[in-house]
Design a protein around this motif. Structure first.
Motif, PDB file in Angstrom:
ATOM      1  N   VAL A 199       0.849  -1.205   0.000  1.00 49.48           N
ATOM      2  CA  VAL A 199       0.000   0.000   0.000  1.00 49.48           C
ATOM      3  C   VAL A 199       0.877   1.245   0.000  1.00 49.48           C
ATOM      4  N   ALA A 200       1.937   1.236   0.815  1.00 49.66           N
ATOM      5  CA  ALA A 200       2.854   2.382   0.875  1.00 49.66           C
ATOM      6  C   ALA A 200       3.557   2.569  -0.467  1.00 49.66           C
ATOM      7  N   ALA A 201       4.008   1.462  -1.060  1.00 51.45           N
ATOM      8  CA  ALA A 201       4.704   1.545  -2.349  1.00 51.45           C
ATOM      9  C   ALA A 201       3.772   2.078  -3.441  1.00 51.45           C
ATOM     10  N   ALA A 202       2.536   1.584  -3.465  1.00 53.28           N
ATOM     11  CA  ALA A 202       1.566   2.039  -4.460  1.00 53.28           C
ATOM     12  C   ALA A 202       1.263   3.529  -4.287  1.00 53.28           C
ATOM     13  N   SER A 203       1.182   3.966  -3.044  1.00 57.76           N
ATOM     14  CA  SER A 203       0.911   5.383  -2.764  1.00 57.76           C
ATOM     15  C   SER A 203       2.043   6.260  -3.284  1.00 57.76           C
ATOM     16  N   ILE A 204       3.288   5.791  -3.130  1.00 63.01           N
ATOM     17  CA  ILE A 204       4.444   6.556  -3.600  1.00 63.01           C
ATOM     18  C   ILE A 204       4.481   6.592  -5.128  1.00 63.01           C
ATOM     19  N   VAL A 205       4.294   5.432  -5.743  1.00 65.92           N
ATOM     20  CA  VAL A 205       4.345   5.343  -7.204  1.00 65.92           C
ATOM     21  C   VAL A 205       3.248   6.196  -7.840  1.00 65.92           C
ATOM     22  N   LEU A 206       2.057   6.106  -7.272  1.00 66.59           N
ATOM     23  CA  LEU A 206       0.907   6.838  -7.823  1.00 66.59           C
ATOM     24  C   LEU A 206       0.827   8.278  -7.320  1.00 66.59           C
ATOM     25  N   GLN A 207       1.739   8.606  -6.388  1.00 65.54           N
ATOM     26  CA  GLN A 207       1.735   9.944  -5.765  1.00 65.54           C
ATOM     27  C   GLN A 207       0.345  10.269  -5.199  1.00 65.54           C
ATOM     28  N   SER A 208      -0.183   9.262  -4.484  1.00 63.64           N
ATOM     29  CA  SER A 208      -1.532   9.377  -3.919  1.00 63.64           C
ATOM     30  C   SER A 208      -1.483   9.490  -2.394  1.00 63.64           C
ATOM     31  N   TRP A 209      -2.319  10.367  -1.863  1.00 61.96           N
ATOM     32  CA  TRP A 209      -2.451  10.532  -0.419  1.00 61.96           C
ATOM     33  C   TRP A 209      -3.696   9.820   0.117  1.00 61.96           C
ATOM     34  N   ALA A 210      -4.351   9.028  -0.731  1.00 57.49           N
ATOM     35  CA  ALA A 210      -5.640   8.428  -0.357  1.00 57.49           C
ATOM     36  C   ALA A 210      -5.523   7.527   0.868  1.00 57.49           C
ATOM     37  N   ALA A 211      -4.521   6.655   0.899  1.00 55.83           N
ATOM     38  CA  ALA A 211      -4.373   5.734   2.035  1.00 55.83           C
ATOM     39  C   ALA A 211      -4.167   6.490   3.334  1.00 55.83           C
ATOM     40  N   LEU A 212      -3.375   7.556   3.270  1.00 61.84           N
ATOM     41  CA  LEU A 212      -3.135   8.363   4.470  1.00 61.84           C
ATOM     42  C   LEU A 212      -4.383   9.139   4.868  1.00 61.84           C
ATOM     43  N   THR A 213      -5.070   9.709   3.866  1.00 62.71           N
ATOM     44  CA  THR A 213      -6.227  10.573   4.132  1.00 62.71           C
ATOM     45  C   THR A 213      -7.444   9.814   4.621  1.00 62.71           C
ATOM     46  N   TYR A 214      -7.708   8.653   4.019  1.00 63.85           N
ATOM     47  CA  TYR A 214      -8.943   7.931   4.306  1.00 63.85           C
ATOM     48  C   TYR A 214      -8.759   6.703   5.202  1.00 63.85           C
ATOM     49  N   TRP A 215      -7.512   6.403   5.552  1.00 62.92           N
ATOM     50  CA  TRP A 215      -7.288   5.227   6.394  1.00 62.92           C
ATOM     51  C   TRP A 215      -6.323   5.488   7.544  1.00 62.92           C
ATOM     52  N   LEU A 216      -5.041   5.699   7.242  1.00 58.93           N
ATOM     53  CA  LEU A 216      -4.033   5.696   8.303  1.00 58.93           C
ATOM     54  C   LEU A 216      -4.198   6.851   9.288  1.00 58.93           C
ATOM     55  N   LEU A 217      -4.346   8.074   8.781  1.00 54.41           N
ATOM     56  CA  LEU A 217      -4.470   9.220   9.675  1.00 54.41           C
ATOM     57  C   LEU A 217      -5.727   9.131  10.546  1.00 54.41           C
ATOM     58  N   PRO A 218      -6.921   8.898   9.955  1.00 56.22           N
ATOM     59  CA  PRO A 218      -8.102   8.738  10.813  1.00 56.22           C
ATOM     60  C   PRO A 218      -8.009   7.528  11.729  1.00 56.22           C
ATOM     61  N   ARG A 219      -7.354   6.463  11.271  1.00 56.64           N
ATOM     62  CA  ARG A 219      -7.170   5.283  12.134  1.00 56.64           C
ATOM     63  C   ARG A 219      -6.410   5.660  13.399  1.00 56.64           C
ATOM     64  N   VAL A 220      -5.345   6.434  13.253  1.00 59.11           N
ATOM     65  CA  VAL A 220      -4.554   6.864  14.414  1.00 59.11           C
ATOM     66  C   VAL A 220      -5.369   7.829  15.288  1.00 59.11           C
ATOM     67  N   MET A 221      -6.094   8.743  14.667  1.00 59.46           N
ATOM     68  CA  MET A 221      -6.890   9.707  15.420  1.00 59.46           C
ATOM     69  C   MET A 221      -8.017   9.040  16.192  1.00 59.46           C
ATOM     70  N   GLY A 222      -8.513   7.918  15.692  1.00 57.15           N
ATOM     71  CA  GLY A 222      -9.628   7.241  16.353  1.00 57.15           C
ATOM     72  C   GLY A 222      -9.219   6.359  17.509  1.00 57.15           C
ATOM     73  N   GLU A 223      -7.936   6.036  17.620  1.00 58.55           N
ATOM     74  CA  GLU A 223      -7.488   5.111  18.659  1.00 58.55           C
ATOM     75  C   GLU A 223      -7.871   5.543  20.079  1.00 58.55           C
ATOM     76  N   PRO A 224      -7.760   6.847  20.447  1.00 57.16           N
ATOM     77  CA  PRO A 224      -8.170   7.238  21.804  1.00 57.16           C
ATOM     78  C   PRO A 224      -9.618   6.879  22.137  1.00 57.16           C
ATOM     79  N   VAL A 225     -10.489   6.880  21.131  1.00 57.57           N
ATOM     80  CA  VAL A 225     -11.882   6.491  21.370  1.00 57.57           C
ATOM     81  C   VAL A 225     -11.934   5.031  21.793  1.00 57.57           C
ATOM     82  N   LEU A 226     -11.215   4.180  21.088  1.00 59.05           N
ATOM     83  CA  LEU A 226     -11.196   2.754  21.433  1.00 59.05           C
ATOM     84  C   LEU A 226     -10.509   2.533  22.772  1.00 59.05           C
ATOM     85  N   ARG A 227      -9.450   3.304  23.053  1.00 60.47           N
ATOM     86  CA  ARG A 227      -8.770   3.177  24.355  1.00 60.47           C
ATOM     87  C   ARG A 227      -9.748   3.483  25.486  1.00 60.47           C
TER      88      ARG A 227
END
Length: 321
Positions: A199-227
């Motif tokens: 996923v990271a390699a595809a994001s770099i090759v495609l110069q896409s921020w989609a994985a970070l914008t719609y998955w990784l960043l919100p995933r990290v931000m949501g962790e305190p709710v689960l904690r």
């Protein structure tokens, strides 16, 4: 660790499940595909709605709220991961595998590793040393906030993946992962890590921020709710083998309860792990009078935790006469 004797061990003999009638348990334990598929569809729809909110709010301050909402729905996929690890989310075993692995990849938790770690949590619930998921009662605001923010969670997760990739689990992990399962646990972690690399390699090759914008960043931000949710499940409850008092049920609102696959009925789940999530509400109706730890809401539970924390600090710092 002691010899296992059904529920718990000789050293930690879990009790409370004897209060469940056999006829009720038989009815509750029936597994079905329908409720799990319905909840999964609702969860995926919620992900699409919050993901759309992220898309529409990009470039504005509202995106912070959108990320938090989307991240909350993402981290609540912990519920189907958890339920599938018990193989009770669906009647079909392959569905439990498929949905469990999907939720594990999205939430960045190895499915089989979690399955065995979670089994130890159920065997030694609230045991100070042997419960791998026990959360110590916070002694200060700093300890409370660090727990909520999940500061140590990410370092532990990175360590888990590294040990799984290298095949060098620590003594605690070797205590709950059966020797016959180590190879499978390692290979699952390696394959999952490969997915993240791709996923990271595809994001770099495609110069896409989609994985970070719609998955990784919100995933990290949501962790305190689960904690905060997971903290409410046991923190402040008795550190004893009594399942009626060492686990807390929280009376969450119906929308949240649906997104969290009825896991707020947590004491009921610990009393009978073979009961599917969709029957926990019925189980609660019959068992409520026996439960010794019920929170009226997650806010109320955390308010109670904070009050007790402050009272404990005051008692420990008060001058002795």
């Amino acid at each position: 660790m002691g010899t296992q004797i059904g529920m718990g061990t000789e050293a930690w003999p879990l009790s409370g499940s004897e209060r469940i009638s056999k006829s009720s348990l038989k009815a509750w334990r029936q597994r079905k595909n329908g409720p799990g598929l319905w909840h999964l569809a609702m969860h995926l729809l919620a992900l699409m709605l919050t993901g759309s909110f992220v898309y529409l709010s990009l470039g504005t301050w509202a995106v912070v709220l959108a990320w938090l909402m989307h991240g909350t729905v993402i981290v609540l996929l912990f519920a189907p991961l958890h339920e599938c690890s018990h193989f009770t989310a669906f009647r079909s075993r392959w569905l439990n595998y498929a949905v469990g692995v999907f939720a594990a990849v999205v939430t960045i938790r190895p499915f089989f590793y979690f399955k065995w770690r979670h089994a130890a949590h159920h065997t030694y619930t609230q045991h100070a040393e042997n419960d791998p998921d026990i959360i110590p009662f916070p002694a200060s605001w700093k300890a409370y906030l660090l727990t909520i923010l999940g500061v140590t969670y990410w370092s532990k997760t990175i360590g888990t993946y590294w040990r799984g990739i290298t095949g060098r689990f620590n003594a605690i992990e070797l205590g709950f992962i059966p020797a016959t399962e180590i190879r499978r646990v390692c290979w699952e972690i390696r394959l999952t890590a490969l997915v993240y690399v791709l996923v990271a390699a595809a994001s770099i090759v495609l110069q896409s921020w989609a994985a970070l914008t719609y998955w990784l960043l919100p995933r990290v931000m949501g962790e305190p709710v689960l904690r905060a949710i997971r903290m409410a499940e046991h923190t402040g409850a008795e550190e004893s083998p009594n399942l009626l008092t060492n686990t807390r049920t929280t009376l969450a609102n119906p929308i949240f309860r649906a997104l969290y696959w009825n896991m707020p009925f947590h004491a009921e789940h610990h009393l009978a792990t073979s009961v599917p999530f969709h029957a926990l509400k019925r189980m609660h109706a019959e068992m409520r009078r026996d439960l010794g730890c019920i929170g009226s809401s997650y806010w109320a539970v955390h308010k109670q935790i904070v009050v007790h924390m402050l009272l404990n600090r005051r008692a420990n710092t008060s001058p002795r006469v």
